[in-house]
Design a protein around this motif. Structure first.
Motif, mmCIF file in Angstrom:
data_model
loop_
_atom_site.group_PDB
_atom_site.id
_atom_site.type_symbol
_atom_site.label_atom_id
_atom_site.label_comp_id
_atom_site.label_asym_id
_atom_site.label_seq_id
_atom_site.Cartn_x
_atom_site.Cartn_y
_atom_site.Cartn_z
ATOM 1 N N THR A 183 -15.307 81.685 -75.448
ATOM 2 C CA THR A 183 -16.720 81.993 -75.238
ATOM 3 C C THR A 183 -16.933 82.812 -73.968
ATOM 4 O OG1 THR A 183 -17.343 79.961 -76.373
ATOM 5 C CG2 THR A 183 -19.013 80.982 -75.003
ATOM 6 N N THR A 184 -16.251 82.424 -72.902
ATOM 7 C CA THR A 184 -16.438 83.121 -71.623
ATOM 8 C C THR A 184 -15.560 84.353 -71.488
ATOM 9 O OG1 THR A 184 -14.785 81.763 -70.481
ATOM 10 C CG2 THR A 184 -17.080 80.988 -70.444
ATOM 11 N N LYS A 185 -14.489 84.425 -72.279
ATOM 12 C CA LYS A 185 -13.549 85.562 -72.257
ATOM 13 C C LYS A 185 -13.059 85.881 -70.839
ATOM 14 C CE LYS A 185 -15.091 87.846 -76.459
ATOM 15 N NZ LYS A 185 -16.002 86.957 -77.074
ATOM 16 N N GLY A 186 -12.817 84.822 -70.069
ATOM 17 C CA GLY A 186 -12.277 85.013 -68.723
ATOM 18 C C GLY A 186 -13.266 85.518 -67.704
ATOM 19 N N THR A 187 -14.557 85.459 -68.010
ATOM 20 C CA THR A 187 -15.554 85.965 -67.076
ATOM 21 C C THR A 187 -16.112 84.889 -66.158
ATOM 22 O OG1 THR A 187 -17.326 85.657 -68.710
ATOM 23 C CG2 THR A 187 -16.270 87.822 -68.633
ATOM 24 N N ASP A 188 -15.663 83.636 -66.336
ATOM 25 C CA ASP A 188 -16.149 82.582 -65.452
ATOM 26 C C ASP A 188 -15.555 82.762 -64.064
ATOM 27 O OD1 ASP A 188 -13.747 80.296 -65.344
ATOM 28 O OD2 ASP A 188 -13.750 81.553 -67.131
ATOM 29 N N THR A 189 -16.171 82.153 -63.092
ATOM 30 C CA THR A 189 -15.781 82.330 -61.693
ATOM 31 C C THR A 189 -14.343 81.919 -61.425
ATOM 32 O OG1 THR A 189 -18.073 81.895 -61.063
ATOM 33 C CG2 THR A 189 -16.432 81.748 -59.322
ATOM 34 N N VAL A 190 -13.928 80.780 -61.972
ATOM 35 C CA VAL A 190 -12.571 80.293 -61.717
ATOM 36 C C VAL A 190 -11.537 81.259 -62.277
ATOM 37 C CG1 VAL A 190 -10.931 78.422 -62.179
ATOM 38 C CG2 VAL A 190 -13.296 77.886 -61.610
ATOM 39 N N SER A 191 -11.718 81.711 -63.514
ATOM 40 C CA SER A 191 -10.760 82.653 -64.111
ATOM 41 C C SER A 191 -10.696 83.953 -63.318
ATOM 42 C CB SER A 191 -11.144 82.952 -65.564
ATOM 43 O OG SER A 191 -10.988 81.805 -66.357
ATOM 44 N N LYS A 192 -11.833 84.430 -62.882
ATOM 45 C CA LYS A 192 -11.856 85.652 -62.072
ATOM 46 C C LYS A 192 -11.085 85.454 -60.773
ATOM 47 C CE LYS A 192 -16.156 87.836 -63.545
ATOM 48 N NZ LYS A 192 -17.502 88.238 -63.105
ATOM 49 N N GLU A 193 -11.303 84.316 -60.125
ATOM 50 C CA GLU A 193 -10.609 84.037 -58.865
ATOM 51 C C GLU A 193 -9.099 83.945 -59.070
ATOM 52 O OE1 GLU A 193 -12.395 80.475 -57.360
ATOM 53 O OE2 GLU A 193 -14.216 81.506 -56.727
ATOM 54 N N ILE A 194 -8.686 83.310 -60.144
ATOM 55 C CA ILE A 194 -7.255 83.198 -60.442
ATOM 56 C C ILE A 194 -6.653 84.577 -60.681
ATOM 57 C CG2 ILE A 194 -5.569 82.391 -62.153
ATOM 58 C CD1 ILE A 194 -7.397 79.889 -62.479
ATOM 59 N N ASN A 195 -7.325 85.384 -61.486
ATOM 60 C CA ASN A 195 -6.834 86.741 -61.766
ATOM 61 C C ASN A 195 -6.729 87.566 -60.497
ATOM 62 O OD1 ASN A 195 -6.724 86.063 -64.454
ATOM 63 N ND2 ASN A 195 -8.582 87.153 -65.012
ATOM 64 N N GLU A 196 -7.752 87.506 -59.667
ATOM 65 C CA GLU A 196 -7.743 88.267 -58.420
ATOM 66 C C GLU A 196 -6.611 87.794 -57.506
ATOM 67 O OE1 GLU A 196 -11.671 87.866 -56.784
ATOM 68 O OE2 GLU A 196 -12.573 89.029 -58.411
ATOM 69 N N LYS A 197 -6.398 86.494 -57.442
ATOM 70 C CA LYS A 197 -5.347 85.948 -56.576
ATOM 71 C C LYS A 197 -3.960 86.371 -57.061
ATOM 72 C CE LYS A 197 -4.622 83.495 -52.944
ATOM 73 N NZ LYS A 197 -5.063 83.971 -51.644
ATOM 74 N N ILE A 198 -3.738 86.341 -58.372
ATOM 75 C CA ILE A 198 -2.444 86.781 -58.913
ATOM 76 C C ILE A 198 -2.214 88.254 -58.576
ATOM 77 C CG2 ILE A 198 -1.182 87.293 -61.043
ATOM 78 C CD1 ILE A 198 -2.285 84.637 -62.160
ATOM 79 N N MET A 199 -3.231 89.070 -58.757
ATOM 80 C CA MET A 199 -3.085 90.497 -58.458
ATOM 81 C C MET A 199 -2.804 90.709 -56.966
ATOM 82 S SD MET A 199 -3.157 91.754 -61.402
ATOM 83 C CE MET A 199 -3.173 93.505 -61.080
ATOM 84 N N GLU A 200 -3.480 89.954 -56.141
ATOM 85 C CA GLU A 200 -3.279 90.054 -54.691
ATOM 86 C C GLU A 200 -1.861 89.621 -54.308
ATOM 87 O OE1 GLU A 200 -4.735 87.355 -50.971
ATOM 88 O OE2 GLU A 200 -6.294 87.971 -52.381
ATOM 89 N N LEU A 201 -1.412 88.517 -54.877
ATOM 90 C CA LEU A 201 -0.093 87.974 -54.527
ATOM 91 C C LEU A 201 1.061 88.810 -55.069
ATOM 92 C CD1 LEU A 201 -0.804 84.173 -55.049
ATOM 93 C CD2 LEU A 201 -0.430 85.351 -52.873
ATOM 94 N N THR A 202 0.821 89.617 -56.072
ATOM 95 C CA THR A 202 1.901 90.423 -56.660
ATOM 96 C C THR A 202 1.876 91.876 -56.182
ATOM 97 O OG1 THR A 202 0.575 90.934 -58.633
ATOM 98 C CG2 THR A 202 2.002 88.991 -58.737
#
Length: 87
Positions: free
Chosen positions: A15-34
């Motif tokens: 339903t949210t397709k990854g647009t919720d705050t937690v999913s966004k934060e996780i995605n951003e953190k992975i991109m930052e860490l890699t």
């Protein structure tokens, strides 16, 4: 019960397709860490590495949802039963 909770989690994710705050934060953190690996690996190798991290994060997020839901249910049952009213 765990199966129903996982179905609820999967519905929420779809339903949210990854647009919720937690999913966004996780995605951003992975991109930052890699970021460093992105510079030092060829593109295909980096994509495989990054995709594995996203998969691991997804598995952990689902597990956390299931455990959190179970613990919240236990707390709710205790609260409704009047158990441990001294708190």
């Amino acid at each position: 019960m765990s199966k129903k909770i996982r179905e609820l989690y999967n519905y929420m994710i779809q339903t949210t397709k990854g647009t919720d705050t937690v999913s966004k934060e996780i995605n951003e953190k992975i991109m930052e860490l890699t970021e460093e690996e992105k510079k030092n690996m060829d593109w295909k190798e980096y994509e495989k590495y990054r995709d594995k991290l996203f998969l691991i994060a997804s598995i952990a997020e689902e597990g956390g949802f299931v455990k959190g839901f179970q613990y919240a249910s236990i707390l709710m049952m205790e609260a409704l039963s009047g158990a441990d009213e001294t708190d």
